[in-house]
Design an enzyme around this catalytic site. Sequence first.
Site, PDB file in Angstrom:
ATOM      1  CB  THR A  49      -0.964   0.043   1.205  1.00 51.91           C
ATOM      2  OG1 THR A  49      -0.218  -0.067   2.418  1.00 51.91           O
ATOM      3  CG2 THR A  49      -1.999  -1.064   1.147  1.00 51.91           C
ATOM      4  NE  ARG A  57     -10.457  -7.513   4.771  1.00 54.39           N
ATOM      5  CZ  ARG A  57     -10.246  -8.394   3.794  1.00 54.39           C
ATOM      6  NH1 ARG A  57      -9.296  -8.186   2.921  1.00 54.39           N
ATOM      7  NH2 ARG A  57     -10.971  -9.471   3.689  1.00 54.39           N
ATOM      8  CB  ILE A 124      -0.673 -10.579  -8.301  1.00 51.79           C
ATOM      9  CG1 ILE A 124      -1.519  -9.300  -8.131  1.00 51.79           C
ATOM     10  CG2 ILE A 124      -1.419 -11.786  -7.715  1.00 51.79           C
ATOM     11  CD1 ILE A 124      -2.761  -9.263  -8.998  1.00 51.79           C
ATOM     12  CG  HIS A 142      -3.031 -15.320  -3.997  1.00 48.30           C
ATOM     13  ND1 HIS A 142      -3.633 -14.400  -3.174  1.00 48.30           N
ATOM     14  CD2 HIS A 142      -3.165 -16.511  -3.382  1.00 48.30           C
ATOM     15  CE1 HIS A 142      -4.105 -15.025  -2.087  1.00 48.30           C
ATOM     16  NE2 HIS A 142      -3.818 -16.302  -2.197  1.00 48.30           N
ATOM     17  CB  CYS A 153      -1.447 -24.630 -25.072  1.00 43.54           C
ATOM     18  SG  CYS A 153      -0.625 -23.041 -25.324  1.00 43.54           S
ATOM     19  CB  SER A 216      -1.313 -10.848   5.384  1.00 41.02           C
ATOM     20  OG  SER A 216      -2.376 -11.747   5.108  1.00 41.02           O
TER      21      SER A 216
HETATM   22  P1  NAD Z   1      -6.007  -7.710   2.655  1.00 35.40           P
HETATM   23  O1  NAD Z   1      -6.398  -6.575   1.795  1.00 35.40           O
HETATM   24  O2  NAD Z   1      -7.008  -8.686   3.097  1.00 35.40           O
HETATM   25  O3  NAD Z   1      -5.265  -7.177   3.943  1.00 35.40           O
HETATM   26  C1  NAD Z   1      -4.210  -6.296   3.900  1.00 35.40           C
HETATM   27  C2  NAD Z   1      -3.825  -6.016   5.349  1.00 35.40           C
HETATM   28  O4  NAD Z   1      -2.724  -5.112   5.350  1.00 35.40           O
HETATM   29  C3  NAD Z   1      -4.938  -5.373   6.154  1.00 35.40           C
HETATM   30  O5  NAD Z   1      -5.094  -6.083   7.361  1.00 35.40           O
HETATM   31  C4  NAD Z   1      -4.435  -3.940   6.396  1.00 35.40           C
HETATM   32  O6  NAD Z   1      -4.806  -3.463   7.675  1.00 35.40           O
HETATM   33  C5  NAD Z   1      -2.952  -4.114   6.326  1.00 35.40           C
HETATM   34  N1  NAD Z   1      -2.189  -2.956   5.851  1.00 35.40           N
HETATM   35  C6  NAD Z   1      -2.524  -2.076   4.879  1.00 35.40           C
HETATM   36  N2  NAD Z   1      -1.541  -1.201   4.666  1.00 35.40           N
HETATM   37  C7  NAD Z   1      -0.547  -1.535   5.532  1.00 35.40           C
HETATM   38  C8  NAD Z   1       0.743  -1.009   5.785  1.00 35.40           C
HETATM   39  N3  NAD Z   1       1.228   0.032   5.103  1.00 35.40           N
HETATM   40  N4  NAD Z   1       1.494  -1.601   6.743  1.00 35.40           N
HETATM   41  C9  NAD Z   1       1.022  -2.657   7.448  1.00 35.40           C
HETATM   42  N5  NAD Z   1      -0.191  -3.193   7.246  1.00 35.40           N
HETATM   43  C10 NAD Z   1      -0.963  -2.641   6.292  1.00 35.40           C
HETATM   44  O7  NAD Z   1      -4.867  -8.389   1.841  1.00 35.40           O
HETATM   45  P2  NAD Z   1      -4.387  -9.844   1.889  1.00 35.40           P
HETATM   46  O8  NAD Z   1      -4.622 -10.424   3.258  1.00 35.40           O
HETATM   47  O9  NAD Z   1      -3.051  -9.762   1.337  1.00 35.40           O
HETATM   48  O10 NAD Z   1      -5.345 -10.657   0.882  1.00 35.40           O
HETATM   49  C11 NAD Z   1      -6.091 -10.083  -0.130  1.00 35.40           C
HETATM   50  C12 NAD Z   1      -5.856 -10.665  -1.516  1.00 35.40           C
HETATM   51  O11 NAD Z   1      -5.798  -9.620  -2.446  1.00 35.40           O
HETATM   52  C13 NAD Z   1      -4.598 -11.392  -1.728  1.00 35.40           C
HETATM   53  O12 NAD Z   1      -5.028 -12.594  -2.221  1.00 35.40           O
HETATM   54  C14 NAD Z   1      -3.822 -10.730  -2.857  1.00 35.40           C
HETATM   55  O13 NAD Z   1      -3.560 -11.669  -3.872  1.00 35.40           O
HETATM   56  C15 NAD Z   1      -4.782  -9.755  -3.431  1.00 35.40           C
HETATM   57  N6  NAD Z   1      -4.231  -8.401  -3.626  1.00 35.40           N
HETATM   58  C16 NAD Z   1      -2.945  -8.207  -4.095  1.00 35.40           C
HETATM   59  C17 NAD Z   1      -2.435  -6.911  -4.210  1.00 35.40           C
HETATM   60  C18 NAD Z   1      -1.018  -6.709  -4.687  1.00 35.40           C
HETATM   61  O14 NAD Z   1      -0.490  -7.527  -5.429  1.00 35.40           O
HETATM   62  N7  NAD Z   1      -0.335  -5.639  -4.246  1.00 35.40           N
HETATM   63  C19 NAD Z   1      -3.211  -5.818  -3.867  1.00 35.40           C
HETATM   64  C20 NAD Z   1      -4.517  -6.049  -3.409  1.00 35.40           C
HETATM   65  C21 NAD Z   1      -5.007  -7.353  -3.289  1.00 35.40           C
HETATM   66 ZN    ZN Z   2      -2.223 -21.674 -26.190  1.00 29.27          ZN
END
Ligand code: NAD
Ligand code: ZN
Length: 268
Positions: A49, A57, A124, A142, A153, A216
């Site tokens: 983030t 969220r 990702i 993921h 394929c 997470s």
């Molecule tokens: P989530 O969105 O469920 O949770 C993220 C967590 O990080 C939250 O609890 C939040 O409070 C916390 N958070 C946010 N910013 C923060 C910071 N700067 N420092 C510390 N904590 C912080 O995400 P998840 O549990 O990773 O699962 C959601 C799914 O979404 C995953 O499967 C992922 O594949 C996908 N996703 C990926 C990306 C990416 O690749 N960057 C982005 C969004 C969602």
């Molecule tokens: Zn193909």
Amino acid sequence: MRNESQGGDGGHLADVADESGQLASLAKLIAMTRATRRIVAFTGAGISTESGIPDYRGPGGVWERQAPPTLGDFRENVETRRQYWDHRRTVYPRMAATLPNAGHAALVALERDGRLAAVITQNIDGLHQKAGNHPSRVIELHGTSHIIRCLDCGDETPAGVIQGRLNRGEEVPACMLCGGPLRAATILFGESLPEDALRRAVAAARGCDLMLVVGSSLIVNPAARLPLLAKRAGSRLAIVNRTATPLDGLADVRVVGGAGEILSAVVA
Ligand code: NAD
Ligand code: ZN
């Protein structure tokens, strides 16, 4: 770390107590990290983030939110594919230009120090590798947005190559080998995790001394079970997150706040 202002003296005292509790937790995390040779990091959307990629969220949605709800729909419906690629044409260049932040850099520092066995990530975005973690140490549960895969394929193409085709006017790119439908090599809701990644993640979780969870919510299974597995195998568990998680009660230490600031302090 947490710095919410609250009204009144009670609020201020609570802030001070909270802040000193957090400093104690941070000190404990630093000591724990220094004393450990086999750290496995487990990262979620929260570590990215601070690079400008929103978590689920947070406000603003997710990069790939426009992804189709099911693979069947994607496969059968050309209009679904058209919308997907139309969205991705503008979104992918932004993701590709995103830079890793201090949190990612701290994990690279741990690896260079010889103490990071693996990074298991739910992300990702490829930012761990971009920051400098060796690709062989990054386990992408993921999948990745940087590879495009043929649903028929399985042929894989770097996302930049397909982006070039989109930019040259293709609306719904198809596989060059078999003509099958293409999409990013990421998993959709309800799909099972890539077997090889899951196997490696389980092995890493079982073999570590410290499982360091960063950004997470730990509510997405089966990925969220990995910290439990580590704990049961005798590892310690540290959680760095802005909000509470269901595994907080099991953690040996928990630091509430931004990943960049906290992890920078850990490796300083
Ligand atoms: P989530 O969105 O469920 O949770 C993220 C967590 O990080 C939250 O609890 C939040 O409070 C916390 N958070 C946010 N910013 C923060 C910071 N700067 N420092 C510390 N904590 C912080 O995400 P998840 O549990 O990773 O699962 C959601 C799914 O979404 C995953 O499967 C992922 O594949 C996908 N996703 C990926 C990306 C990416 O690749 N960057 C982005 C969004 C969602
Ligand atoms: Zn193909």
